[in-house]
Design an enzyme around this catalytic site. Structure first.
Site, PDB file in Angstrom:
ATOM      1  N   LYS A   1      15.003  30.482  59.912  1.00 49.00           N
ATOM      2  CA  LYS A   1      16.318  29.944  60.273  1.00 49.00           C
ATOM      3  C   LYS A   1      16.441  29.793  61.789  1.00 49.00           C
ATOM      4  O   LYS A   1      16.939  28.782  62.296  1.00 49.00           O
ATOM      5  CB  LYS A   1      17.423  30.851  59.704  1.00 49.00           C
ATOM      6  CG  LYS A   1      17.502  30.714  58.180  1.00 49.00           C
ATOM      7  CD  LYS A   1      18.289  31.811  57.490  1.00 49.00           C
ATOM      8  CE  LYS A   1      18.132  31.650  55.977  1.00 49.00           C
ATOM      9  NZ  LYS A   1      18.797  32.691  55.184  1.00 49.00           N
TER      10      LYS A   1
ATOM     11  N   GLN B   1      22.083  37.983  56.297  1.00 44.94           N
ATOM     12  CA  GLN B   1      20.901  37.819  55.457  1.00 44.94           C
ATOM     13  C   GLN B   1      20.924  38.827  54.302  1.00 44.94           C
ATOM     14  O   GLN B   1      21.077  40.025  54.521  1.00 44.94           O
ATOM     15  CB  GLN B   1      19.636  38.016  56.313  1.00 44.94           C
ATOM     16  CG  GLN B   1      18.347  37.759  55.568  1.00 44.94           C
ATOM     17  CD  GLN B   1      18.199  36.314  55.094  1.00 44.94           C
ATOM     18  OE1 GLN B   1      18.445  35.380  55.848  1.00 44.94           O
ATOM     19  NE2 GLN B   1      17.812  36.133  53.846  1.00 44.94           N
TER      20      GLN B   1
ATOM     21  N   ASP C   1      27.119  29.915  54.831  1.00 42.34           N
ATOM     22  CA  ASP C   1      26.447  30.033  53.534  1.00 42.34           C
ATOM     23  C   ASP C   1      27.341  29.510  52.410  1.00 42.34           C
ATOM     24  O   ASP C   1      26.866  29.291  51.299  1.00 42.34           O
ATOM     25  CB  ASP C   1      26.074  31.502  53.256  1.00 42.34           C
ATOM     26  CG  ASP C   1      24.615  31.794  53.556  1.00 42.34           C
ATOM     27  OD1 ASP C   1      23.802  30.850  53.522  1.00 42.34           O
ATOM     28  OD2 ASP C   1      24.286  32.964  53.826  1.00 42.34           O
TER      29      ASP C   1
END
Ligand code: NAP
Length: 304
Positions: free
Chosen positions: A53, A97, A120
């Site tokens: 990422k 994460q 997200d």
């Protein structure tokens, strides 16, 4: 032979769209988007994902901030970091994460992220906006899959779509996005009766189960489009012999490296029946990161 839907190539196109938009911003004197990535603990797979990422941020000109917390961090410490990032005006997107170390509540962490920074798309506010067909930040994997299917000109209106898997990350949002495009959508899961027959109805089959080679060629309607979201590591030679019967290269990789990556679909079998298939690796995986970069840009533009 089915067409291969090249997720990697499409992800590169999405990344270059983000890069150009970031350059246009900075060229006009605006700040670049900024993504804060929170990694709690030392899970090796999570570290690999975070590296990917951060690399995509560097490639697109997005600023990235890595925040690492010790494995023994408390929920209160995670909360405090998220609160700080929520309040920081220079941060556009916050990504926690997953999975978090045992003892920490992932939902509590995800729900604490300000909806406007929830790149997200897992916050209930953003889930609700998706359900209502309203603009918002949407989960990266299904939104990037939709982006690719549209780019390939895959028809959706009136088709029969089957989404195998009902997670909040992939299955449910994927089904809602297909519904929005006027597909007739079935969501199948572990309690579905006669899964092969349900799958055989699909003009578009999306597999998000997390079981290597679960979907056999005989489950696929001839000419169907198959999107394989699953990412599985296979180490067992007996399982490999069964699922890679039509993929000698996978067997060779297993022999040489001791493990091999594959999707939920038996790719070699699917290639003989389907109209188009995404490979694993090189299919949905790269799309997810591209979707994250798109969301970070969207979050930044939404906060201007
Ligand atoms: P998940 O939360 O574990 O959900 C799996 C879904 O599959 C569940 O809905 C489950 O049904 C269903 N399922 C499990 N066993 C089944 C069976 N025997 N028959 C029918 N349905 C079954 O997984 P996820 O987060 O959605 O991820 C799915 C896969 O996609 C994983 O391999 C993951 O690594 C991969 N993934 C890839 C990306 C990417 O970037 N390519 C992104 C996200 C996820 P129940 O609900 O009934 O239990």
């Amino acid at each position: 032979m089915a067409q291969i839907l090249d997720g990697k190539a499409h992800a590169d196109r999405m990344l270059s769209v983000v890069k150009q938009a970031v350059e246009a911003r900075t060229g006009a004197g605006q700040r670049p988007p900024c993504l804060a990535v929170v990694l709690v603990g030392e899970d090796p797979a999570s570290q690999v994902y975070v590296r990917g990422k951060v690399k995509a941020c560097a490639e697109t000109g997005v600023r990235s901030l890595e925040h690492r917390l010790a494995p023994a961090s408390t929920q209160e410490q995670v909360d405090a970091l998220i609160d700080r990032l929520n309040a920081d005006p220079s941060v556009d997107g916050i990504l926690v994460q997953l999975p978090l170390p045992r003892g920490l509540d992932s939902k509590r962490a995800l729900h604490r992220i300000a909806p406007a920074k929830d790149v997200d798309g897992f916050h209930p506010m953003n889930q609700g906006l998706l359900l209502g067909g309203l603009p918002g930040l949407r989960p990266c994997t299904p939104s990037a899959v939709m982006n690719m299917l549209k780019a390939y000109g895959v028809p959706m209106k009136g088709i029969r779509a089957v989404v195998l898997g009902r997670s909040e990350i992939v299955g449910k949002p994927m089904a809602l996005m297909l519904l929005e495009e006027h597909a007739t959508v079935t969501i199948a899961h572990s309690r579905t009766v006669d899964l092969p027959s349900v799958c055989r109805e699909a003009d578009l089959l999306v597999a998000a189960v997390g079981r290597p080679g679960f979907i056999e060629g005989s489950w696929i309607k001839p000419g169907a489009v198959v999107v394989d979201v699953g990412i599985n590591r296979v180490e067992d030679p007996a399982l490999a012999a069964r699922i890679f019967e039509h993929e000698p290269k996978k067997l060779e990789t297993l022999k040489n490296k001791g493990s091999v990556l594959c999707g939920d679909v038996r790719f070699g079998e699917a290639m003989e029946v389907a109209g188009a298939v995404t490979p694993v690796p090189g299919g949905v995986g790269p799309l997810t990161i591209a979707g994250l970069m798109m969301n970070t840009l969207q979050a930044c533009e939404g906060r201007d």
